[in-house]
Design a protein around this motif. Structure first.
Motif, short mmCIF file in Angstrom:
data_model
loop_
_atom_site.label_atom_id
_atom_site.label_comp_id
_atom_site.label_asym_id
_atom_site.label_seq_id
_atom_site.Cartn_x
_atom_site.Cartn_y
_atom_site.Cartn_z
N TYR A 58 0.84 -1.19 0.00
CA TYR A 58 0.00 0.00 0.00
C TYR A 58 0.88 1.24 0.00
O TYR A 58 1.96 1.26 0.58
CB TYR A 58 -0.91 0.03 1.24
CG TYR A 58 -1.91 -1.10 1.29
CD1 TYR A 58 -1.60 -2.30 1.91
CD2 TYR A 58 -3.18 -0.95 0.74
CE1 TYR A 58 -2.52 -3.34 1.95
CE2 TYR A 58 -4.11 -1.98 0.78
CZ TYR A 58 -3.76 -3.18 1.38
OH TYR A 58 -4.68 -4.20 1.42
N ASP A 60 1.62 5.06 1.30
CA ASP A 60 1.47 5.65 2.62
C ASP A 60 0.07 6.24 2.80
O ASP A 60 -0.51 6.19 3.88
CB ASP A 60 2.52 6.73 2.84
CG ASP A 60 3.90 6.14 3.02
OD1 ASP A 60 4.89 6.90 2.85
OD2 ASP A 60 4.02 4.94 3.32
N LYS A 63 -2.38 3.15 3.39
CA LYS A 63 -2.08 2.19 4.45
C LYS A 63 -2.99 2.40 5.66
O LYS A 63 -3.14 3.52 6.15
CB LYS A 63 -0.61 2.33 4.85
CG LYS A 63 0.01 1.09 5.46
CD LYS A 63 1.53 1.24 5.50
CE LYS A 63 2.14 1.29 4.12
NZ LYS A 63 3.62 1.34 4.14
N GLY A 64 -3.61 1.33 6.13
CA GLY A 64 -4.48 1.41 7.30
C GLY A 64 -5.91 1.80 6.99
O GLY A 64 -6.79 1.66 7.84
N ARG A 65 -6.16 2.31 5.78
CA ARG A 65 -7.52 2.72 5.42
C ARG A 65 -8.06 1.93 4.23
O ARG A 65 -9.27 1.74 4.11
CB ARG A 65 -7.55 4.20 5.07
CG ARG A 65 -7.13 5.13 6.20
CD ARG A 65 -7.36 6.59 5.83
NE ARG A 65 -6.58 6.99 4.65
CZ ARG A 65 -7.10 7.56 3.57
NH1 ARG A 65 -8.40 7.79 3.49
NH2 ARG A 65 -6.31 7.91 2.55
N THR A 67 -8.07 -1.53 1.61
CA THR A 67 -7.78 -2.95 1.57
C THR A 67 -8.02 -3.47 0.16
O THR A 67 -9.13 -3.32 -0.38
CB THR A 67 -8.67 -3.74 2.54
OG1 THR A 67 -8.49 -3.24 3.87
CG2 THR A 67 -8.31 -5.22 2.52
#
Length: 124
Positions: A58, A60, A63-65, A67
């Motif tokens: 991913y 930056d 990333k984390g948000r 998928t």
């Protein structure tokens, strides 16, 4: 060979969208896949990818948000986007490559098949 992207739209900040990309004419399971986006006046940037071996990556910003996933039985790939921000506004493109290159990542030149793009607009 075709990639057909869908699922874009207008959403408020903090909301979610799920983009889909249906492949035809080739087998997605044998391909590296990726999602890219291009905002007005900016270059196309990689958001997420899955290599043929199943390794995901991913940017930056995603990333984390975001998928990335694929359904091999449906020959379709997805991008689930959560906690959307106004800066996520862009045309989103799906991409795939079946040339079995040595490396795959978030560079556009690594992909030989491209979808037509779907607009995502996030309002503040």
């Amino acid at each position: 060979v075709q990639l057909q992207a869908s699922g874009g739209g207008l959403v408020q900040a903090g909301g979610s969208l799920r983009l889909s990309c249906a492949a035809s004419g080739f087998i997605l399971d044998y391909s590296a896949i990726g999602w890219f986006r291009q905002a007005p006046g900016k270059e196309r940037e990689g958001v997420s990818c899955i290599t043929r071996g199943g390794i995901t990556d991913y940017s930056d910003s995603g990333k984390g948000r975001f998928t990335i996933s694929r359904d091999n039985s449906a020959n379709t790939m997805y991008l689930e986007m959560n906690s959307l921000k106004p800066e996520d506004t862009a045309v989103y493109y799906c991409a795939a490559d079946d040339r079995n290159l040595l490396n795959y990542g978030l560079e556009a030149y690594e992909y030989n098949y491209w979808g037509q793009g779907t607009q995502v607009t996030v309002s503040s």
